[in-house]
Design a protein around this motif. Structure first.
Motif, mmCIF file in Angstrom:
data_model
loop_
_atom_site.group_PDB
_atom_site.id
_atom_site.type_symbol
_atom_site.label_atom_id
_atom_site.label_comp_id
_atom_site.label_asym_id
_atom_site.label_seq_id
_atom_site.Cartn_x
_atom_site.Cartn_y
_atom_site.Cartn_z
ATOM 1 N N LEU A 172 0.861 -0.978 0.292
ATOM 2 C CA LEU A 172 -0.112 -0.192 -0.278
ATOM 3 C C LEU A 172 0.966 0.961 -0.392
ATOM 4 C CD1 LEU A 172 -3.258 -1.099 2.576
ATOM 5 C CD2 LEU A 172 -2.559 -1.253 0.016
ATOM 6 N N LYS A 174 2.799 2.076 -2.170
ATOM 7 C CA LYS A 174 2.891 2.971 -3.566
ATOM 8 C C LYS A 174 1.250 3.522 -4.152
ATOM 9 C CE LYS A 174 5.727 -0.981 -5.759
ATOM 10 N NZ LYS A 174 5.831 -1.977 -6.397
ATOM 11 N N THR A 175 0.908 4.345 -2.621
ATOM 12 C CA THR A 175 -0.137 5.135 -3.585
ATOM 13 C C THR A 175 0.249 6.382 -3.337
ATOM 14 O OG1 THR A 175 -1.947 3.564 -1.893
ATOM 15 C CG2 THR A 175 -3.125 5.706 -2.195
#
Length: 251
Positions: A172, A174-175
């Motif tokens: 997560l 890479k959000t």
């Protein structure tokens, strides 16, 4: 041993195997108009023309016509006619061949039993350049798996890979955060404010040629407006073909 025909090897090719025209080839002639040799000059040719059609059909016998004496107005008079033929040829008696005329020993394989004979003929012209595939050029389809051709295959099962989206090990981090997005220009969705700019310096229109200063002039060298003594010169060089001046003539 029979003295008749025996199987033997062919001595050479026959005439049907040659593709050249052979001895029938002829050079075109140089006479006439039809099939004239194109490499030679052809003189003009003249003809007498054709016979014109007749307007009337005149089939009278003419003044030289002579009626035979045995012809009447009703046709021939019926007098018998006789002629003499040549002597006919004598009828020859048929000569039946005797037993010694035949030669059964020369009949060969057509009348006697013989063992089968085989021979290897030469390669034909039609198959000389054929590229036929060999036995190892063919491949049989695979019978393993679910794509077997002509065979009944058992059901096949497979395990797909683990999905990276929505799984428990999804990363997560890479959000994208708030700083990832680009701020839009307010002039695009609001009233556009006035904008000003500074232009370059403008030059007045003038002559760009270089003007001489006061020190470049030399008024003391000007003598055209002053009285001058007369000046003489030797002139110019004349042509070499002019006669020279002879001062001391020689007698």
């Amino acid at each position: 041993m029979s003295q008749g025909w025996q199987p033997h090897q062919r001595r050479g090719p026959i005439a049907a195997e040659y593709s050249s025209p052979g001895p029938r080839y002829m050079v075109p002639g140089s006479t006439g108009q039809n099939k004239h040799d194109a490499r030679k000059h052809m003189a003009p040719s003249y003809s007498f023309g054709i016979r014109h059609a007749k307007f009337t059909s005149d089939c009278s016998p003419g003044p030289g016509y002579l009626v035979q004496p045995n012809i009447t107005r009703a046709g021939p008079d019926g007098t018998p006619h006789y002629s003499l033929y040549s002597r006919p040829k004598d009828v020859l008696a048929f000569k039946t061949p005797g037993p010694g005329t035949y030669s059964p020993e020369k009949a060969g394989k057509s009348a006697q039993k013989s063992a089968p004979a085989y021979s290897l003929s030469s390669r034909t012209k039609g198959f000389r350049f054929d590229q036929s595939p060999a036995a190892n050029a063919y491949t049989l389809p695979n019978i393993l798996g679910g794509k077997a051709v002509g065979k009944n295959s058992a059901p096949c099962y497979s395990l797909t890979g683990r999905s990276k989206i929505g799984s428990f090990h999804e990363d997560l981090q890479k959000t994208p955060g708030p700083g990832t997005y680009r701020v839009a220009n307010p002039n695009l969705y609001r009233q556009n404010a006035p904008s000003y700019s500074m232009t370059a310096r403008n030059q007045l229109p003038s002559d760009s040629t270089r003007k001489p200063g006061p020190g470049q002039h030399s008024p003391e060298k000007v003598i055209i407006n002053k009285p001058q003594a007369p000046g003489f010169s030797f002139g110019i060089r004349h042509t070499e073909y002019t006669a020279p001046l002879i001062v001391d003539p020689v007698d």
